[in-house]
Design a protein around this motif. Structure first.
Motif, PDB file in Angstrom:
ATOM      1  N   SER A 109       0.602  -1.244   0.106  1.00 15.76           N
ATOM      2  CA  SER A 109       0.068   0.007  -0.069  1.00 15.76           C
ATOM      3  C   SER A 109       0.945   1.169   0.084  1.00 15.76           C
ATOM      4  O   SER A 109       0.519   2.086  -0.689  1.00 15.76           O
ATOM      5  CB  SER A 109      -0.917  -0.037   1.247  1.00 15.76           C
ATOM      6  N   ARG A 110       1.945   1.304   0.971  1.00 17.48           N
ATOM      7  CA  ARG A 110       2.857   2.519   1.035  1.00 17.48           C
ATOM      8  C   ARG A 110       3.466   2.581  -0.318  1.00 17.48           C
ATOM      9  O   ARG A 110       3.579   3.682  -0.998  1.00 17.48           O
ATOM     10  CB  ARG A 110       3.799   2.415   2.020  1.00 17.48           C
ATOM     11  N   ALA A 111       4.046   1.719  -0.935  1.00 20.28           N
ATOM     12  CA  ALA A 111       4.636   1.509  -2.242  1.00 20.28           C
ATOM     13  C   ALA A 111       3.862   2.119  -3.333  1.00 20.28           C
ATOM     14  O   ALA A 111       4.101   2.975  -4.388  1.00 20.28           O
ATOM     15  CB  ALA A 111       5.219   0.276  -2.604  1.00 20.28           C
ATOM     16  N   GLU A 112       2.597   1.646  -3.420  1.00 24.59           N
ATOM     17  CA  GLU A 112       1.527   2.060  -4.279  1.00 24.59           C
ATOM     18  C   GLU A 112       1.144   3.601  -4.123  1.00 24.59           C
ATOM     19  O   GLU A 112       1.133   4.364  -5.119  1.00 24.59           O
ATOM     20  CB  GLU A 112       0.293   1.525  -4.017  1.00 24.59           C
ATOM     21  N   ASP A 113       1.197   4.104  -2.754  1.00 23.91           N
ATOM     22  CA  ASP A 113       0.718   5.575  -2.636  1.00 23.91           C
ATOM     23  C   ASP A 113       2.228   6.356  -2.705  1.00 23.91           C
ATOM     24  O   ASP A 113       1.926   7.398  -3.547  1.00 23.91           O
ATOM     25  CB  ASP A 113       0.674   5.890  -1.017  1.00 23.91           C
ATOM     26  N   GLU A 114       3.185   6.101  -2.423  1.00 24.63           N
ATOM     27  CA  GLU A 114       4.518   6.645  -2.408  1.00 24.63           C
ATOM     28  C   GLU A 114       5.191   6.452  -3.773  1.00 24.63           C
ATOM     29  O   GLU A 114       6.025   7.293  -4.309  1.00 24.63           O
ATOM     30  CB  GLU A 114       5.395   6.572  -1.330  1.00 24.63           C
ATOM     31  N   GLY A 115       4.723   5.489  -4.410  1.00 19.73           N
ATOM     32  CA  GLY A 115       5.572   5.153  -6.009  1.00 19.73           C
ATOM     33  C   GLY A 115       5.464   6.212  -6.909  1.00 19.73           C
ATOM     34  O   GLY A 115       6.360   6.647  -7.404  1.00 19.73           O
ATOM     35  N   SER A 116       3.989   6.686  -6.774  1.00 19.76           N
ATOM     36  CA  SER A 116       3.891   7.720  -7.904  1.00 19.76           C
ATOM     37  C   SER A 116       4.654   9.138  -7.625  1.00 19.76           C
ATOM     38  O   SER A 116       5.037   9.742  -8.351  1.00 19.76           O
ATOM     39  CB  SER A 116       2.347   8.260  -8.182  1.00 19.76           C
ATOM     40  N   LYS A 117       4.731   9.385  -6.113  1.00 19.24           N
ATOM     41  CA  LYS A 117       5.557  10.506  -5.876  1.00 19.24           C
ATOM     42  C   LYS A 117       7.066  10.292  -6.002  1.00 19.24           C
ATOM     43  O   LYS A 117       7.656  11.039  -6.571  1.00 19.24           O
ATOM     44  CB  LYS A 117       5.350  10.637  -4.247  1.00 19.24           C
ATOM     45  N   ILE A 118       7.384   9.298  -5.628  1.00 16.53           N
ATOM     46  CA  ILE A 118       8.853   8.970  -6.296  1.00 16.53           C
ATOM     47  C   ILE A 118       8.854   8.824  -7.764  1.00 16.53           C
ATOM     48  O   ILE A 118      10.130   9.363  -7.933  1.00 16.53           O
ATOM     49  CB  ILE A 118       9.293   7.485  -5.638  1.00 16.53           C
ATOM     50  N   PHE A 119       8.143   8.318  -8.315  1.00 16.41           N
ATOM     51  CA  PHE A 119       8.252   8.469  -9.903  1.00 16.41           C
ATOM     52  C   PHE A 119       8.226   9.869 -10.443  1.00 16.41           C
ATOM     53  O   PHE A 119       9.195  10.041 -11.289  1.00 16.41           O
ATOM     54  CB  PHE A 119       7.215   7.587 -10.677  1.00 16.41           C
ATOM     55  N   GLU A 120       7.331  10.596  -9.720  1.00 14.59           N
ATOM     56  CA  GLU A 120       7.439  12.041 -10.251  1.00 14.59           C
ATOM     57  C   GLU A 120       8.721  12.817  -9.949  1.00 14.59           C
ATOM     58  O   GLU A 120       9.304  13.582 -10.590  1.00 14.59           O
ATOM     59  CB  GLU A 120       6.206  12.897  -9.500  1.00 14.59           C
ATOM     60  N   SER A 121       9.156  12.600  -8.574  1.00  7.08           N
ATOM     61  CA  SER A 121      10.501  13.068  -8.101  1.00  7.08           C
ATOM     62  C   SER A 121      11.641  12.504  -9.167  1.00  7.08           C
ATOM     63  O   SER A 121      12.601  13.561  -9.556  1.00  7.08           O
ATOM     64  CB  SER A 121      10.764  12.599  -7.062  1.00  7.08           C
ATOM     65  N   LEU A 122      11.682  11.371  -9.360  1.00  5.03           N
ATOM     66  CA  LEU A 122      12.664  10.775 -10.367  1.00  5.03           C
ATOM     67  C   LEU A 122      12.508  11.719 -12.017  1.00  5.03           C
ATOM     68  O   LEU A 122      13.522  11.853 -12.393  1.00  5.03           O
ATOM     69  CB  LEU A 122      12.700   9.535 -10.615  1.00  5.03           C
ATOM     70  N   VAL A 123      11.471  11.688 -12.308  1.00 10.25           N
ATOM     71  CA  VAL A 123      11.204  12.540 -13.573  1.00 10.25           C
ATOM     72  C   VAL A 123      11.799  13.893 -13.441  1.00 10.25           C
ATOM     73  O   VAL A 123      12.347  14.476 -14.380  1.00 10.25           O
ATOM     74  CB  VAL A 123       9.720  12.455 -13.994  1.00 10.25           C
ATOM     75  N   LYS A 124      11.402  14.619 -12.384  1.00  8.62           N
ATOM     76  CA  LYS A 124      11.955  15.973 -12.140  1.00  8.62           C
ATOM     77  C   LYS A 124      13.696  15.988 -12.148  1.00  8.62           C
ATOM     78  O   LYS A 124      14.196  16.832 -12.646  1.00  8.62           O
ATOM     79  CB  LYS A 124      11.291  16.597 -10.974  1.00  8.62           C
TER      80      LYS A 124
END
Length: 154
Positions: A50-65
């Motif tokens: 659940s945490r990976a699912e919630d924070e995964g998009s945040k991490i992905f967006e951070s990596l894209v930035k």
């Protein structure tokens, strides 16, 4: 083999004198502990998912930035490097061109002088000498007019 199993069975069992029954504390406790830990592991896994699912998009967006910033810096660095190389290449080409022109001019002038032909530089030099001579003649003519005027007055 049977003795080992039966002795183990006696270790896991305890006789309750009041009830006249054999208790199985150890087996029951270890089974309950195992179920408890298994459930905790399962719940921890669900929580991690659940945490990976919630924070995964945040991490992905951070990596894209971070990737965009790195790409921007890389493009800027590449552009600067290309500009520097281009400028140095232009300077080198201009220097080489100037050297070749001077060398050709020298060889052509030398060759024309050997066969007795006049070059453009020779004509320019003669032209400047004629202009100097013309200015001097003009000055002398003015002086001559002034002297004649002075003689006529006397």
């Amino acid at each position: 083999m049977n003795n080992n199993n039966s002795s183990k069975m006696y270790e896991d069992q305890e006789f309750d004198k009041k009830q006249g029954k054999t208790k199985r504390h150890h087996n029951r406790k270890s089974t309950l502990d195992f179920r408890k830990y298994t459930k905790q592991i399962w719940l921890a896994g669900l929580g991690a998912f659940s945490r990976a699912e919630d924070e995964g998009s945040k991490i992905f967006e951070s990596l894209v930035k971070v990737g965009e910033e790195l790409e921007s810096k890389t493009v800027e660095f590449t552009d600067q490097t290309v500009s520097k190389v281009t400028e140095k290449t232009k300077e080198s080409v201009i220097d080489t061109k100037d050297k070749v022109e001077k060398m050709l001019d020298h060889h052509v002038t030398t060759s024309l002088n050997k066969i007795g032909l006049v070059t453009a530089k020779d004509i320019q030099h003669l032209e400047s000498l004629i202009l100097d001579l013309h200015r001097k003649v003009d000055v002398l003519m003015e002086e001559n007019k002034t002297l004649k005027a002075q003689l006529n007055k006397k």
